[in-house]
Design a protein around this motif. Structure first.
Motif, PDB file in Angstrom:
ATOM      1  N   MET A 124      17.987   1.984  19.113  1.00 49.54           N
ATOM      2  CA  MET A 124      18.046   1.808  20.539  1.00 49.54           C
ATOM      3  C   MET A 124      19.383   2.365  21.014  1.00 49.54           C
ATOM      4  SD  MET A 124      17.638  -1.539  23.017  1.00 49.54           S
ATOM      5  CE  MET A 124      17.846  -2.646  21.699  1.00 49.54           C
ATOM      6  N   THR A 125      19.332   3.097  22.095  1.00 49.65           N
ATOM      7  CA  THR A 125      20.513   3.688  22.689  1.00 49.65           C
ATOM      8  C   THR A 125      21.005   2.818  23.834  1.00 49.65           C
ATOM      9  OG1 THR A 125      19.656   5.883  22.178  1.00 49.65           O
ATOM     10  CG2 THR A 125      21.375   5.763  23.834  1.00 49.65           C
ATOM     11  N   ALA A 126      22.327   2.646  23.932  1.00 50.80           N
ATOM     12  CA  ALA A 126      22.919   1.914  25.054  1.00 50.80           C
ATOM     13  C   ALA A 126      23.621   2.910  25.965  1.00 50.80           C
ATOM     14  CB  ALA A 126      23.905   0.869  24.548  1.00 50.80           C
ATOM     15  N   ILE A 127      23.457   2.738  27.265  1.00 45.29           N
ATOM     16  CA  ILE A 127      24.029   3.653  28.246  1.00 45.29           C
ATOM     17  C   ILE A 127      24.472   2.831  29.460  1.00 45.29           C
ATOM     18  CG2 ILE A 127      21.810   4.167  29.328  1.00 45.29           C
ATOM     19  CD1 ILE A 127      22.760   7.090  29.535  1.00 45.29           C
ATOM     20  N   GLN A 166       9.161   9.751  24.661  1.00 45.08           N
ATOM     21  CA  GLN A 166       9.092  10.148  23.255  1.00 45.08           C
ATOM     22  C   GLN A 166       9.080   8.944  22.317  1.00 45.08           C
ATOM     23  OE1 GLN A 166       9.503  13.485  21.944  1.00 45.08           O
ATOM     24  NE2 GLN A 166       9.234  14.349  23.976  1.00 45.08           N
ATOM     25  N   GLY A 167       9.220   7.731  22.893  1.00 45.49           N
ATOM     26  CA  GLY A 167       9.152   6.525  22.075  1.00 45.49           C
ATOM     27  C   GLY A 167      10.467   5.793  21.907  1.00 45.49           C
ATOM     28  N   GLU A 168      11.535   6.323  22.443  1.00 41.03           N
ATOM     29  CA  GLU A 168      12.851   5.693  22.306  1.00 41.03           C
ATOM     30  C   GLU A 168      13.005   4.550  23.317  1.00 41.03           C
ATOM     31  OE1 GLU A 168      17.539   7.049  22.558  1.00 41.03           O
ATOM     32  OE2 GLU A 168      15.982   8.574  22.407  1.00 41.03           O
ATOM     33  N   THR A 169      13.804   3.565  22.970  1.00 37.76           N
ATOM     34  CA  THR A 169      14.139   2.476  23.883  1.00 37.76           C
ATOM     35  C   THR A 169      15.602   2.646  24.292  1.00 37.76           C
ATOM     36  OG1 THR A 169      12.565   0.997  22.832  1.00 37.76           O
ATOM     37  CG2 THR A 169      14.301  -0.028  24.123  1.00 37.76           C
ATOM     38  N   VAL A 170      15.881   2.511  25.573  1.00 41.39           N
ATOM     39  CA  VAL A 170      17.229   2.695  26.104  1.00 41.39           C
ATOM     40  C   VAL A 170      17.669   1.405  26.782  1.00 41.39           C
ATOM     41  CG1 VAL A 170      18.673   4.032  27.675  1.00 41.39           C
ATOM     42  CG2 VAL A 170      16.792   5.161  26.463  1.00 41.39           C
ATOM     43  N   GLU A 171      18.846   0.935  26.407  1.00 42.72           N
ATOM     44  CA  GLU A 171      19.420  -0.267  27.010  1.00 42.72           C
ATOM     45  C   GLU A 171      20.458   0.163  28.048  1.00 42.72           C
ATOM     46  OE1 GLU A 171      20.429  -4.193  24.824  1.00 42.72           O
ATOM     47  OE2 GLU A 171      22.219  -2.927  24.756  1.00 42.72           O
ATOM     48  N   ILE A 172      20.388  -0.404  29.237  1.00 44.57           N
ATOM     49  CA  ILE A 172      21.329  -0.088  30.307  1.00 44.57           C
ATOM     50  C   ILE A 172      22.309  -1.241  30.415  1.00 44.57           C
ATOM     51  CG2 ILE A 172      21.568   0.420  32.755  1.00 44.57           C
ATOM     52  CD1 ILE A 172      18.707   1.550  32.641  1.00 44.57           C
ATOM     53  N   THR A 173      23.608  -0.892  30.437  1.00 40.58           N
ATOM     54  CA  THR A 173      24.652  -1.911  30.478  1.00 40.58           C
ATOM     55  C   THR A 173      25.457  -1.815  31.772  1.00 40.58           C
ATOM     56  OG1 THR A 173      26.261  -0.500  29.351  1.00 40.58           O
ATOM     57  CG2 THR A 173      24.874  -1.894  27.964  1.00 40.58           C
ATOM     58  N   ARG A 174      25.991  -2.956  32.167  1.00 36.88           N
ATOM     59  CA  ARG A 174      26.930  -3.021  33.299  1.00 36.88           C
ATOM     60  C   ARG A 174      28.089  -3.892  32.831  1.00 36.88           C
ATOM     61  NH1 ARG A 174      24.684  -5.755  38.436  1.00 36.88           N
ATOM     62  NH2 ARG A 174      23.725  -3.743  38.826  1.00 36.88           N
ATOM     63  N   ASP A 175      29.276  -3.342  32.937  1.00 36.62           N
ATOM     64  CA  ASP A 175      30.484  -4.043  32.477  1.00 36.62           C
ATOM     65  C   ASP A 175      30.355  -4.496  31.026  1.00 36.62           C
ATOM     66  OD1 ASP A 175      31.613  -3.737  35.024  1.00 36.62           O
ATOM     67  OD2 ASP A 175      30.706  -5.618  35.719  1.00 36.62           O
ATOM     68  N   GLY A 176      29.707  -3.685  30.216  1.00 32.94           N
ATOM     69  CA  GLY A 176      29.567  -3.975  28.790  1.00 32.94           C
ATOM     70  C   GLY A 176      28.454  -4.943  28.421  1.00 32.94           C
ATOM     71  N   ALA A 221      24.342  -5.994  28.558  1.00 32.33           N
ATOM     72  CA  ALA A 221      22.998  -5.446  28.746  1.00 32.33           C
ATOM     73  C   ALA A 221      22.368  -6.077  29.978  1.00 32.33           C
ATOM     74  CB  ALA A 221      22.146  -5.722  27.523  1.00 32.33           C
ATOM     75  N   VAL A 222      21.864  -5.239  30.896  1.00 29.74           N
ATOM     76  CA  VAL A 222      21.236  -5.751  32.113  1.00 29.74           C
ATOM     77  C   VAL A 222      19.790  -5.290  32.259  1.00 29.74           C
ATOM     78  CG1 VAL A 222      23.383  -6.022  33.392  1.00 29.74           C
ATOM     79  CG2 VAL A 222      22.163  -3.845  33.488  1.00 29.74           C
ATOM     80  N   ALA A 223      19.410  -4.242  31.538  1.00 31.50           N
ATOM     81  CA  ALA A 223      18.036  -3.741  31.641  1.00 31.50           C
ATOM     82  C   ALA A 223      17.698  -2.951  30.384  1.00 31.50           C
ATOM     83  CB  ALA A 223      17.871  -2.856  32.873  1.00 31.50           C
ATOM     84  N   GLN A 224      16.408  -2.725  30.227  1.00 29.62           N
ATOM     85  CA  GLN A 224      15.935  -1.972  29.070  1.00 29.62           C
ATOM     86  C   GLN A 224      14.767  -1.094  29.503  1.00 29.62           C
ATOM     87  OE1 GLN A 224      13.915  -4.061  25.733  1.00 29.62           O
ATOM     88  NE2 GLN A 224      15.771  -3.507  24.618  1.00 29.62           N
ATOM     89  N   LEU A 225      14.844   0.182  29.168  1.00 27.27           N
ATOM     90  CA  LEU A 225      13.729   1.095  29.395  1.00 27.27           C
ATOM     91  C   LEU A 225      13.009   1.254  28.065  1.00 27.27           C
ATOM     92  CD1 LEU A 225      15.466   3.934  31.473  1.00 27.27           C
ATOM     93  CD2 LEU A 225      13.982   2.126  32.319  1.00 27.27           C
ATOM     94  N   ALA A 226      11.723   1.008  28.065  1.00 24.84           N
ATOM     95  CA  ALA A 226      10.947   1.081  26.823  1.00 24.84           C
ATOM     96  C   ALA A 226       9.585   1.669  27.133  1.00 24.84           C
ATOM     97  CB  ALA A 226      10.793  -0.297  26.202  1.00 24.84           C
TER      98      ALA A 226
END
Length: 80
Positions: free
Chosen positions: A1-4, A22-32, A34-39
């Protein structure tokens, strides 16, 4: 999982959607944090075909004993 970070996600949303497709899961962070996840979406379950199950059940031989008797025999068998 990628964090951005959220700022990067705003800039690269199209690219992130392509990666998720393509099947990857992306974690979205705010101030370090995790606040959301794209899957990618989960696979939808297929509906149950009751007619097929009924046809399979009708082909099976009837049981010669009830479940309680079977379980007692299974439990008390020499194997245990």
């Amino acid at each position: 999982m990628t964090a951005i970070t959220l700022a990067e996600a705003k800039e690269k949303l199209g690219e992130l959607i392509d990666r998720v497709a393509q099947g990857e899961t992306v974690e979205i962070t705010r101030d370090g944090l995790a606040v959301a996840q794209l899957a990618p979406p989960r696979l939808r379950k297929q509906p149950i075909d009751f007619e097929m199950l009924k046809a399979i059940r009708e082909k099976m031989p009837p049981q010669s004993e009830d479940a309680g008797t079977f379980m007692r025999r299974f439990r008390d068998d020499e194997r245990y």
